[in-house]
Enzyme design. Structure first.
Site, PDB file in Angstrom:
ATOM      1  N   LEU A   1       0.824  -1.204   0.000  1.00  0.00           N
ATOM      2  CA  LEU A   1       0.000   0.000   0.000  1.00  0.00           C
ATOM      3  C   LEU A   1       0.867   1.266   0.000  1.00  0.00           C
ATOM      4  CD1 LEU A   1      -2.857   1.263   0.181  1.00  0.00           C
ATOM      5  CD2 LEU A   1      -2.570   1.244   2.665  1.00  0.00           C
ATOM      6  N   ASP A   2       0.664   2.113  -1.004  1.00  0.00           N
ATOM      7  CA  ASP A   2       1.407   3.382  -1.128  1.00  0.00           C
ATOM      8  C   ASP A   2       2.915   3.156  -1.131  1.00  0.00           C
ATOM      9  OD1 ASP A   2      -1.070   4.644  -1.060  1.00  0.00           O
ATOM     10  OD2 ASP A   2      -1.025   4.863   1.102  1.00  0.00           O
ATOM     11  N   GLY A   3       3.338   1.960  -1.539  1.00  0.00           N
ATOM     12  CA  GLY A   3       4.759   1.643  -1.479  1.00  0.00           C
ATOM     13  C   GLY A   3       5.429   1.454  -2.836  1.00  0.00           C
TER      14      GLY A   3
END
Lengths: 298, 298, 298, 298
Positions: free
Chosen positions: B241-243
């Site tokens: 996530l968001d990485g």
């Protein structure tokens, strides 16, 4: 105990066989192929290459290549000699630099110290990979400071009457092997003959966001006009005052509550940063000049 | 009278024979020479070329070449076929794009409209040189607006229970010829299998300066932490996530007097600008992904 | 010949009767009226006043007033005494500063010199209107440089075993009249008891855009994550590592071609500028701390 | 189904008793005390107050106060009437605004749509707390788009010969109750008599970083000069072309590889953002004009 600890993390030390090539010529097919073929045949490994074709100005081609070539020092003359054949074919302006041969700088300064202090600090920190050969000033304020770095300082006063001979004196102390002259807030107009001598090799920092506020009082003008952002501009010096090819600019937001002194204070930091960037790019052979504009590969 | 006047100043029209080549491979001697030689022999003229070698990661070589090749459309298959020999020699990952064949975009959106509005405006202004094939949303708020541009709108509701079949439905409406999916503030987690299907072809805009403030409430977190600058991040979507690999970020100064709503308001403009830049770079083939990072030639 | 020419264009000299008042209290009607009435009755002229009410946090009121009061030096005690009555009525936290009494700074440094050099240069240029009382370091690298400014330098080594007594030694050399401690890249954790002693009076510069990249290797982390912008953060030190109230942040754009060393080099300039701004605002009484956030009137 | 969903998170709705006061007058003792005392006695609660004294210009005092006053709507006339006594004592220029009475905007546009689109989007998103009364254009390109928001559109062609009567026509459709006119890339010179009529109430967006590149072709000039940063400037219109008081400016970095079209494309986003900020500040009564400069409390 030493006052200034000079640190070395220079490219020269790290990459003894590194070279850089700058090319500008009329655009045409086969240039990249010819250059890269040439380098490949000489056993060079390209580590960075940038290229740009300026369309609207009649198709000028600009290129910067950074490469490693085994035994560079002993082979560079031969490489240059062979490359001149390629260059002729494409009508190139070109230069090949040995990165290990550091550029030699002369810094001109008057009374304002911030740009000089920045350059000396970046140099001493190992961030400016060059030799500072000497500092020239029309005042003595900076002498002790400059000499504490072990850098020769030449005090050459300039008056309206003595300008010509002062420049002669400057040329003499500079000698023949200076690559670039930095006007680090040097508040004197340079004569056309001096400029001609160092064409595109004199960098000035102007304390405004050019072309706004040409001349000697840009912060007062900026205050008067009520701008909301101020800036600084590093450019090569030409015969037109503050009109030479722009290398770098940067800006900072200000407000109605900043008076002229505050603009100057804020401006000093922009000037320092912008000049230091321009000098760094020059000594890293990142700048090509065409007419009155720069191509900066960074 | 038409509501939206679509303007065309696209590259496709201007340069019908333009192509772009993206290459990544282990570094080694002769790559630039081989590529430029290949292009020269096929009669191509290089108009822009960028190259970068990532040292610390074991010597990866990245290159982007933009070139004009006469009769591109009829010759591109042959060019690709011959180049595959060169590519094999250097173990290249490579692609050659015909600029005239516009990329096809699918935009996913929920209720927040600012990123969608920006993309449609830039597209209609001729600044995004792509086709917007369709818009998918889990809400109907944007339907009339999207359809006023003549763009198909698909309402596919998503609930915790129907997530899997919703994604099946999405894949079906998208079809087989979508180049890139833009999550323009689409507030749903994408499943690993969907991501795998469009590896490095899903661009998300996250409303914080990543890696700060991962998750769903970044502005509230930023307000809580008392940061003095907020930002937005466009990245390719990965399983973390968001990485995923960051494409572009930008920021704006804020102050103690900006509450969460004001941060959101300021943030909307950053989000719009950052996402639009990332999409533009993607459709202009300026981005190469290596591990979890991007090389952006711009 | 002197090495450093200390220039004075300080406010202290220019405005001998200038004072500043900082107030924070629960919001309520009549506060501004009471404060301005009080100042008017004492013959003060308000030259600058800033006010902010933080709504979501239960209505806290913050105010900074800069004023001129004839014969300030002899009257300030009486003014403070009378004002305490007003303050009590509104449950104020408050302070009145005589601008002529310069703040006294202690600077802590380790081996990295850029932040120290910047502070000393700004101080010597007259831009930091404060006294630098002493410099403390766990190394001797900066000793000669600091002493060349005529500033006392204390070398207090710190090891894991001697940390507690080193802090005792530091407290002893600092003495009782230091207003603020600047950690100018001082690479040691400060103990809770030391922090308590100087609550909201220790300013640290962290070399990342907090809250991203807490800890000792932020540039390596930033490189690893592939961010497109790096930053620095000045904050008051609290017991939570890199978690104290943020005073100022700034950023700079970077690219895929900047390796960790280049990030460090670019970062040094951001760190210098951000720390110097925070120190300037602190010594100009522009910062109020509430919970873990700052209100900065600038 | 509606095309545009107008959202309301306006201050008017949230704070029905909110007012703003703008004051400028010669500096002197007791002004803040008198104003805050006046407000306190009328039962007002100050929620924000900003003050600035411009020293070099002979001591001008500027103040903005935002306050809540119970039953504002029915009491505002009385408040104004009583305050005029205070105002007279200090020779104030002053205004008191009822925040609930939204400002009425007229937008002038030609063919370039980006600034208009931005203003309409921000307005529809609830970020511009004003009424857009009408749009005037010398072309019909934007008519359908404007009318799709339910906003009246007036097509008033302008030629060299019909300029005077066109302005008469404009004044007629505008009527008497327009607070501010926005020139959202309206490419016509406004006559002195029209300007006089709306003194400091006409906001223009100029597509350069003024005072650089006055006139009609700033991006071409910027390209010619080789600047490294471009900008936009919002200012009040005066009789001097592009010479009026600057409200806001912003900039964006460009490079040698950006041609004139690319500068225009990048510039459009700066223009949009800068104009929208200036309009927002005007309708929030944050701007005071003094001579040819603005004081902006934000």
């Amino acid at each position: 105990m030493e006052l200034h600890v000079k640190r070395e993390h220079s490219l020269s030390g790290q990459y003894p066989n590194r070279a850089r090539m700058l090319i500008s010529c009329p655009d045409g097919p086969g240039i990249v192929a010819a250059v890269s073929q040439f380098l490949y045949q000489h056993g060079a490994n390209i580590v960075q290459s940038d290229q740009y074709t300026m369309d609207p100005d009649g198709g000028m081609f600009f290129m910067r290549v950074e490469f490693d070539l085994p035994k560079l020092a002993e082979r560079i003359d031969e490489v240059r000699s062979v490359f001149s054949g390629v260059a002729e074919r494409f009508k190139m302006n070109w230069q090949i630099f040995n990165v290990s041969q550091k550029k030699r700088l002369a810094i001109f300064v008057s009374k304002e110290d911030h740009c000089l202090v920045e350059l000396l600090w970046q140099w001493q920190a190992g961030d400016l990979d060059a030799d500072i050969a000497l500092v020239v000033s029309n005042h003595t304020d900076m002498q002790a400071y400059v000499e504490s770095f072990g850098i020769p300082f030449h005090h050459i006063p300039v008056t309206a009457d003595t300008k010509a001979e002062a420049e002669q004196h400057q040329l003499k102390v500079i000698g023949d092997d200076i690559d670039v002259i930095i006007l680090a807030r040097y508040m004197q107009i340079i004569s056309p003959s001096f400029i001609e001598h160092y064409r595109h090799r004199i960098i000035n920092i102007h304390h405004s966001f050019l072309p706004a506020f040409v001349g000697g009082k840009p912060y007062a003008q900026a205050y008067q006009r009520g701008v909301k952002i101020i800036g600084a501009t590093a450019h090569y010096v030409t015969e037109e005052l503050d009109g030479g090819p722009i290398i770098e600019q940067d800006v900072q937001r200000v407000s109605h509550s900043d008076d002229v002194n505050e603009l100057k204070r804020i401006g000093r930091t922009i000037e320092r940063v912008v000049l230091a960037r321009a000098v760094k790019w020059h000594i890293e052979d990142r700048i090509l000049v065409h007419h009155n504009k720069t191509v900066v590969f960074n």
